[in-house]
Design a protein around this motif. Structure first.
Motif, PDB file in Angstrom:
ATOM      1  N   SER A 220      48.111  10.092  11.564  1.00  0.00           N
ATOM      2  CA  SER A 220      47.595  10.649  10.313  1.00  0.00           C
ATOM      3  C   SER A 220      48.689  11.797  10.063  1.00  0.00           C
ATOM      4  CB  SER A 220      46.091  11.095  10.563  1.00  0.00           C
ATOM      5  OG  SER A 220      46.429  12.251  11.769  1.00  0.00           O
ATOM      6  N   SER A 221      48.463  12.457   8.929  1.00  0.00           N
ATOM      7  CA  SER A 221      49.304  13.716   8.486  1.00  0.00           C
ATOM      8  C   SER A 221      49.382  14.730   9.447  1.00  0.00           C
ATOM      9  CB  SER A 221      49.011  14.188   6.966  1.00  0.00           C
ATOM     10  OG  SER A 221      47.660  14.623   6.979  1.00  0.00           O
ATOM     11  N   GLY A 223      48.916  14.613  12.637  1.00  0.00           N
ATOM     12  CA  GLY A 223      49.294  14.178  13.931  1.00  0.00           C
ATOM     13  C   GLY A 223      48.579  13.192  14.901  1.00  0.00           C
ATOM     14  N   ALA A 224      47.202  12.885  14.380  1.00  0.00           N
ATOM     15  CA  ALA A 224      46.115  12.115  15.244  1.00  0.00           C
ATOM     16  C   ALA A 224      46.589  10.693  15.230  1.00  0.00           C
ATOM     17  CB  ALA A 224      44.788  12.323  14.733  1.00  0.00           C
ATOM     18  N   ARG A 225      46.352   9.912  16.368  1.00  0.00           N
ATOM     19  CA  ARG A 225      46.489   8.674  16.059  1.00  0.00           C
ATOM     20  C   ARG A 225      45.103   7.591  16.171  1.00  0.00           C
ATOM     21  NH1 ARG A 225      49.741   7.635  21.618  1.00  0.00           N
ATOM     22  NH2 ARG A 225      47.945   8.994  22.316  1.00  0.00           N
ATOM     23  N   ILE A 226      45.004   6.577  15.194  1.00  0.00           N
ATOM     24  CA  ILE A 226      43.774   6.142  14.997  1.00  0.00           C
ATOM     25  C   ILE A 226      44.179   4.437  15.335  1.00  0.00           C
ATOM     26  CG2 ILE A 226      41.799   5.846  13.359  1.00  0.00           C
ATOM     27  CD1 ILE A 226      42.736   8.449  12.262  1.00  0.00           C
ATOM     28  N   ALA A 227      43.334   3.891  15.906  1.00  0.00           N
ATOM     29  CA  ALA A 227      43.427   2.366  16.352  1.00  0.00           C
ATOM     30  C   ALA A 227      42.637   1.874  14.928  1.00  0.00           C
ATOM     31  CB  ALA A 227      43.004   1.953  17.476  1.00  0.00           C
ATOM     32  N   ALA A 267      43.214  12.791   9.708  1.00  0.00           N
ATOM     33  CA  ALA A 267      42.335  12.152  10.380  1.00  0.00           C
ATOM     34  C   ALA A 267      41.352  12.076   9.840  1.00  0.00           C
ATOM     35  CB  ALA A 267      42.329  12.480  11.950  1.00  0.00           C
ATOM     36  N   ALA A 268      40.519  13.030   9.503  1.00  0.00           N
ATOM     37  CA  ALA A 268      39.153  13.050   8.966  1.00  0.00           C
ATOM     38  C   ALA A 268      39.061  12.175   7.579  1.00  0.00           C
ATOM     39  CB  ALA A 268      38.821  14.549   8.661  1.00  0.00           C
ATOM     40  N   ALA A 280      36.741  -1.268  11.246  1.00  0.00           N
ATOM     41  CA  ALA A 280      36.690  -0.803  12.636  1.00  0.00           C
ATOM     42  C   ALA A 280      37.857   0.076  13.090  1.00  0.00           C
ATOM     43  CB  ALA A 280      36.715  -1.919  13.648  1.00  0.00           C
ATOM     44  N   ALA A 281      37.593   1.353  13.324  1.00  0.00           N
ATOM     45  CA  ALA A 281      38.656   2.404  13.553  1.00  0.00           C
ATOM     46  C   ALA A 281      38.056   3.439  14.538  1.00  0.00           C
ATOM     47  CB  ALA A 281      39.264   2.802  12.320  1.00  0.00           C
ATOM     48  N   GLU A 282      38.825   3.783  15.488  1.00  0.00           N
ATOM     49  CA  GLU A 282      38.666   4.747  16.599  1.00  0.00           C
ATOM     50  C   GLU A 282      39.972   5.574  16.922  1.00  0.00           C
ATOM     51  OE1 GLU A 282      35.810   5.956  18.024  1.00  0.00           O
ATOM     52  OE2 GLU A 282      34.649   4.438  16.615  1.00  0.00           O
ATOM     53  N   PRO A 283      39.760   6.883  17.149  1.00  0.00           N
ATOM     54  CA  PRO A 283      40.844   7.755  17.531  1.00  0.00           C
ATOM     55  C   PRO A 283      41.215   7.219  18.959  1.00  0.00           C
ATOM     56  CG  PRO A 283      38.942   8.991  17.015  1.00  0.00           C
ATOM     57  CD  PRO A 283      38.432   7.734  16.985  1.00  0.00           C
TER      58      PRO A 283
END
Length: 320
Positions: A220-221, A223-227, A267-268, A280-283
């Motif tokens: 995300s912008s 810096g989070a990673r989301i699968a 991320a939000a 289906a997506a999770e941090p």
């Protein structure tokens, strides 16, 4: 401990992770598990600490068990082991024939001595195979290290874990058959087969640009990673709707566009868009974060082990 296996006695003569992992799962569901160690050579796992979790692995693999330390290279110790085995419903082993012979044991002799017991002999490549192996080697031989770029060694001992679950299912199936009158059995639990079974869905994976599958880790912008995962044409359609694409692209053609879309959103914002479209997506979190997180409704699945409660185990199946 109460549970559906409370009438089962398990004698575990196994070391390190995979063999003791089976015993730990059976203990979680009520079995009386007696772990037998050689007084001169205790389980090496006692000295291993998971640095990510800051937890001695022995606390996790030894949970819920009773321990017996015996001089297994002496006649007295071998007789004591024989007495324990005579009362066992399940026997867990991960030693080679050579080592078992040193204790005056063999699978054939055990099957004759305790014909009603379920004997699970765990090994890397099969009990009769002379090769030395462990979780890492069976990950390589079983296809779990396969990756489009470079082979990758798992940091989570995935080879051991899939072997534990596979062997535990075999033990439970054998106990069920025994209860129906089938008698005991010897299970040749080959870790490499469990690894291959875990990766078989990928053997015939397609790289066709028309394939609908998208499985990726987005950044995300902030810096989070989301699968994210979309593994059917319908799911790919919902993913296109979430990112505002209507040209019918899918699979490899869709994945980079999802990454570009995510890179300009927090991320939000990503999570909200995916929730609206049932994606289906999770941090992506660390093992420690995952272990320390109690999800709503899952509190009764968490078992605390070890002095001070520093070890926590999540039972993979809850019984109601």
């Amino acid at each position: 401990m109460s549970g559906p296996l409370s009438d089962a006695t398990v004698v575990e003569r196994a070391t390190l992770w995979a063999g003791p992992g089976i015993g730990a799962l059976l203990a979680d569901y009520g079995a009386t598990v007696i772990k037998v160690e050689d007084v001169d050579r205790p389980d090496p796992l006692r000295a291993v600490v998971d640095e990510r979790m800051d937890v001695p692995l022995w606390v996790l693999a030894g949970r819920g068990k009773r321990c017996a330390s015996l001089p297994l290279r002496t006649p007295e110790g071998q007789r004591a082991l024989g007495g324990l085995l005579a009362s066992a419903d399940v026997v867990l082993l991960n030693q080679s024939d050579r080592v078992l012979t040193q204790w005056s044991l063999s699978l054939e002799a055990l099957a004759e001595t305790i014909p009603d017991a379920v004997i699970c002999a765990l090994s890397a490549f099969g009990h009769a195979d002379p090769r030395t192996g462990n979780g890492t080697s069976i990950e390589a031989a079983g296809g779990l290290m396969d990756h489009p770029d470079e082979p990758r060694v798992s940091e989570s001992f995935v080879g051991d874990h899939v072997a534990v679950l596979s062997a535990a299912v075999a033990v439970l199936s054998a106990l069920h058959a025994r209860a129906a009158g089938a008698g005991g059995t010897v299970i040749d639990a080959r870790m490499v087969d469990a690894a291959l079974g875990a990766c078989l869905p990928h053997v015939n994976r397609t790289r066709d640009a028309a394939a609908p599958v998208v499985r990726d880790v987005l950044r995300s912008s902030d810096g989070a990673r989301i699968a994210v995962s979309a593994t059917s044409a319908r799911q790919s359609g919902r993913l296109r709707a979430a990112i505002g694409v209507d040209d019918g692209c899918s699979g490899p053609g869709l994945a980079p566009r999802v990454r570009e879309w995510a890179a300009t959103r927090t991320a939000a914002e990503i999570r909200r868009a995916f929730e609206v479209h049932a994606i289906a997506a999770e941090p992506v979190v660390s093992a420690r974060q995952a272990a320390l997180t109690r999800r709503a409704g899952c509190e009764d699945a968490v078992v605390t082990v070890g002095e001070g409660g520093f070890g926590r185990v999540v039972l993979p199946v809850r019984l109601r």
